[in-house]
Structure formats: C-alpha cells, structure tokens
Design an enzyme around this catalytic site. Structure first.
Site, mmCIF file in Angstrom:
data_model
loop_
_atom_site.group_PDB
_atom_site.id
_atom_site.type_symbol
_atom_site.label_atom_id
_atom_site.label_comp_id
_atom_site.label_asym_id
_atom_site.label_seq_id
_atom_site.Cartn_x
_atom_site.Cartn_y
_atom_site.Cartn_z
ATOM 1 N N HIS A 28 23.077 74.744 62.096
ATOM 2 C CA HIS A 28 21.844 75.245 61.456
ATOM 3 C C HIS A 28 20.906 75.478 62.961
ATOM 4 O O HIS A 28 20.786 75.046 64.058
ATOM 5 C CB HIS A 28 21.078 74.384 60.750
ATOM 6 C CG HIS A 28 19.674 74.787 60.395
ATOM 7 N ND1 HIS A 28 18.226 74.767 60.537
ATOM 8 C CD2 HIS A 28 19.605 76.231 59.222
ATOM 9 C CE1 HIS A 28 17.213 75.286 60.317
ATOM 10 N NE2 HIS A 28 18.066 76.467 59.140
ATOM 11 N N HIS A 66 21.629 73.585 65.390
ATOM 12 C CA HIS A 66 21.784 72.201 65.377
ATOM 13 C C HIS A 66 22.694 71.482 64.202
ATOM 14 O O HIS A 66 23.012 72.077 63.604
ATOM 15 C CB HIS A 66 19.673 71.692 65.573
ATOM 16 C CG HIS A 66 19.518 72.294 66.902
ATOM 17 N ND1 HIS A 66 17.987 72.721 66.060
ATOM 18 C CD2 HIS A 66 19.944 72.789 67.571
ATOM 19 C CE1 HIS A 66 17.791 73.029 67.773
ATOM 20 N NE2 HIS A 66 18.441 73.378 68.551
ATOM 21 N N ASP A 80 22.378 63.231 67.747
ATOM 22 C CA ASP A 80 21.792 65.241 68.082
ATOM 23 C C ASP A 80 22.466 66.274 68.698
ATOM 24 O O ASP A 80 22.508 65.904 70.610
ATOM 25 C CB ASP A 80 20.761 64.750 68.754
ATOM 26 C CG ASP A 80 19.916 66.189 68.720
ATOM 27 O OD1 ASP A 80 20.301 66.929 67.201
ATOM 28 O OD2 ASP A 80 18.764 66.751 69.571
ATOM 29 N N LYS A 114 20.197 69.280 54.233
ATOM 30 C CA LYS A 114 19.075 69.519 54.845
ATOM 31 C C LYS A 114 18.008 70.550 53.048
ATOM 32 O O LYS A 114 18.583 71.899 53.175
ATOM 33 C CB LYS A 114 18.581 70.776 56.039
ATOM 34 C CG LYS A 114 18.883 69.630 57.443
ATOM 35 C CD LYS A 114 18.443 70.436 58.534
ATOM 36 C CE LYS A 114 19.271 69.711 59.343
ATOM 37 N NZ LYS A 114 20.443 69.756 60.074
ATOM 38 N N ARG A 128 -6.352 82.200 41.132
ATOM 39 C CA ARG A 128 -6.937 80.769 41.631
ATOM 40 C C ARG A 128 -6.171 81.175 42.970
ATOM 41 O O ARG A 128 -6.230 80.697 43.866
ATOM 42 C CB ARG A 128 -7.429 79.456 41.454
ATOM 43 C CG ARG A 128 -8.040 79.133 39.988
ATOM 44 C CD ARG A 128 -7.325 78.031 39.119
ATOM 45 N NE ARG A 128 -5.744 77.495 39.123
ATOM 46 C CZ ARG A 128 -5.081 76.566 38.186
ATOM 47 N NH1 ARG A 128 -6.158 75.643 38.528
ATOM 48 N NH2 ARG A 128 -4.600 76.543 38.268
ATOM 49 N N LYS A 149 16.896 72.150 76.375
ATOM 50 C CA LYS A 149 17.637 71.705 75.864
ATOM 51 C C LYS A 149 19.019 72.751 74.859
ATOM 52 O O LYS A 149 20.046 72.633 74.912
ATOM 53 C CB LYS A 149 17.360 70.676 74.375
ATOM 54 C CG LYS A 149 18.018 69.641 73.743
ATOM 55 C CD LYS A 149 17.184 69.134 72.341
ATOM 56 C CE LYS A 149 18.503 69.041 71.035
ATOM 57 N NZ LYS A 149 17.703 68.425 69.752
ATOM 58 N N ARG A 166 15.912 78.784 68.027
ATOM 59 C CA ARG A 166 16.517 76.739 67.050
ATOM 60 C C ARG A 166 17.516 77.316 66.937
ATOM 61 O O ARG A 166 17.759 77.233 65.530
ATOM 62 C CB ARG A 166 14.919 76.378 66.652
ATOM 63 C CG ARG A 166 13.991 76.508 66.784
ATOM 64 C CD ARG A 166 13.119 75.296 66.017
ATOM 65 N NE ARG A 166 11.117 75.756 65.960
ATOM 66 C CZ ARG A 166 10.880 74.538 67.180
ATOM 67 N NH1 ARG A 166 11.124 73.914 66.953
ATOM 68 N NH2 ARG A 166 9.680 75.265 67.255
#
Length: 299
Positions: A231, A175, A254, A184, A137, A284, A172
C-alpha cells in the site's frame, strides 16, 4: 481519450483555416486487431470470433487516418500506445462492470450504513463509502462498525489506529509487513491522495497487479486493504490520512517495494504535483526492495 483531450486543447490555441483534422495515433488498427489483443490480454484469444463485415459502400484507406496535418500544427500529442490504451480500457471496464454494491441492511436508520464495492479482480479488497450525515451544525461520519463489517464478510478487528499528516508532493510507498501482516482501513480525512494497492499474495491470480484510487476529504471514501497487500499513496494536496489497522506496527517486519519498481509499473500522477522533480520521499523509501527481491523472499 487523454490524447484526444490533449490534441483539442492544443488546437484551441492555434489559428488555422483547415476545415477538419483527423485526431488519432497515426498508427490506425482495424477492429479485428483490438478484439484479438483484448482476447490475448484476458486469456481467451481462442474464443474471439471474427465475422464478415457487411459492405456499406464506403471504401476505407489509410490516408483517411493520416494525422500528419495535425502533428505539423500542434506537435506530437499521442502518448499512449496501442497496448497501453487497451490495458487502460480493460481496467476501467473491469472496475465499472464488476463493481458490486453491498448495502448494509440495518433496520435501524440511526445505525451506520455502508456501501461496499468489491473489487472482484482483487479479491478481499474493498472501497467503502461510510455513513455521512449533515445538517446546519456540520456533519457526522462513521467509517467503522465491527458488526456491519462482519455482516458484509469483512473480519476486521482494530488493534491500532494512527494518522499521517503529509505535504503536497510526499510519496509513501509501497509498504507492508513481512510478518504480523496488517489489514488496513485507510481514509483521507482532508486533502487529496492518489492511493495505490498491489496484490502481493504469491498464490493469487492477481499477484503483482495494482489499482489506484482518488481518496479525498470531499468524497470520504475508504479502502479496506487485506493482509499481504502492498500500500502507498502520492499526496496531491496537503492531507491527513487515517489508518485503522488489524495488527500493530511491527518494526522488525516493516518492509516495502520501491514506488517506481519497473515490474510493478505503477502510473503515478506526478503531473499533479508539478512533475517528479517535486517529489518528497524519505531516505527509507528510497532504499526499499524490488518486486523481484520480494518474490525471492517469499518463495
């Protein structure tokens, strides 16, 4: 090894009648230099002992390691100097030799099992291979179970889950939150990202050190990133990445450090996106702080 592959690749496109080439840096070192430098880098140079080599009858000269014929044929190919090469070797050996696989011992085979590899050089960070079953499946993946995590020493209760959808070339990075720190669990659901973590714990022996990992939709590996880590990732293929966070996003806290900060010196594989000129970065992320500025903030 990178330079060796580059040299052999270039040589394959050349016609030559030379019987052999010496492939090397052009700046040979004796084994003693390697041992002493490794000792210096790992902090135990005083424990490195140099014995007397038995004479095998071969007289080695610097001419034996001359790569000028090869350079004249294919051009300069050596890109990794002595110290950088030793550093890369130590990182790889450290990953392989210190990796500990902790299999979740659950008697119920229907329940999730994890293999959790502990990065001993970055205490508290883990690479996790989740349970993955397939049949005619399709497949079934379970990458989080609170009890299994706790059994293996990871206290991670979810507060927020979100996803990023990114095009090839997006970066990215790097951060974190200055307050309400987020642990995380990050996994690439589809595509391919080069994921980087950096230890930002001021009292940690690995403060300022980074490690990079290939997360793909195929290998399904996840990273558990503890609090007080930076990260980020470079998207090598169009990707979807999931974040399972132990704290909610807090906009006022942040923050981040520039992906190209010279003190972090992260080796991003920009060649895999067609060069740094192909990089896609937000306004940013172009204006994040430096590692030095971060240190000033937390001291």
């Amino acid at each position: 090894m990178d330079d060796l592959i580059e040299a052999v690749y270039r040589l394959g496109f050349k016609e030559t009648n030379k019987p052999f080439y010496y492939i090397g840096s052009g700046n040979p070192r004796v084994l003693k230099d390697y041992l002493i430098r490794i000792g210096e880098l790992v902090g135990c140079a005083d424990k490195v002992g140099i014995g007397v080599r038995e004479d095998d009858g071969v007289k080695y000269t610097m001419d034996m390691f001359d790569n000028s014929n090869l350079v004249s044929t294919i051009g300069e190919y050596a890109s990794i100097d002595f110290d950088k090469g030793i550093d890369k070797i130590l990182k790889k050996v450290g990953e392989e030799c210190t990796e500990i696989v902790i299999a979740a011992k659950n008697p119920d085979k229907e329940e999730i099992k994890y293999e959790i590899s502990d990065f001993l050089d970055m205490k508290g960070a883990y690479e996790i291979t989740p349970f993955y079953a397939t049949d005619e499946r399709g497949g079934f993946i379970k990458d989080y179970n609170i009890d299994t995590f706790k059994q293996n020493g990871i206290d991670h209760e979810l507060k927020e889950v979100f996803y990023t959808i990114s095009k090839k070339g997006v970066i990215r990075a790097m951060h974190f939150q200055l307050v309400k720190q987020q642990a995380k669990l990050v996994r690439c659901i589809s595509g391919h990202v080069y994921d980087v973590i950096i230890d930002l714990r001021p009292d940690s022996p690995t403060f300022g050190k980074w490690q990079g990992f290939d997360l793909t939709g195929e290998n399904q590996k996840a990273l558990y990133i503890p609090q007080y880590f930076g990260h980020g990732y470079l998207v090598l293929e169009d990707s979807v990445v999931s974040y399972k966070c132990g704290e909610v996003f807090y906009g006022e806290g942040d923050a981040g450090i520039m992906y190209n900060d010279p003190d972090m010196a992260i080796e991003w594989p920009f060649d895999k996106i067609g060069g740094i000129e192909k990089l896609i970065i937000s306004d940013k992320d172009k204006n994040l702080m430096s590692l030095k500025e971060y240190i000033e903030k937390v001291q």
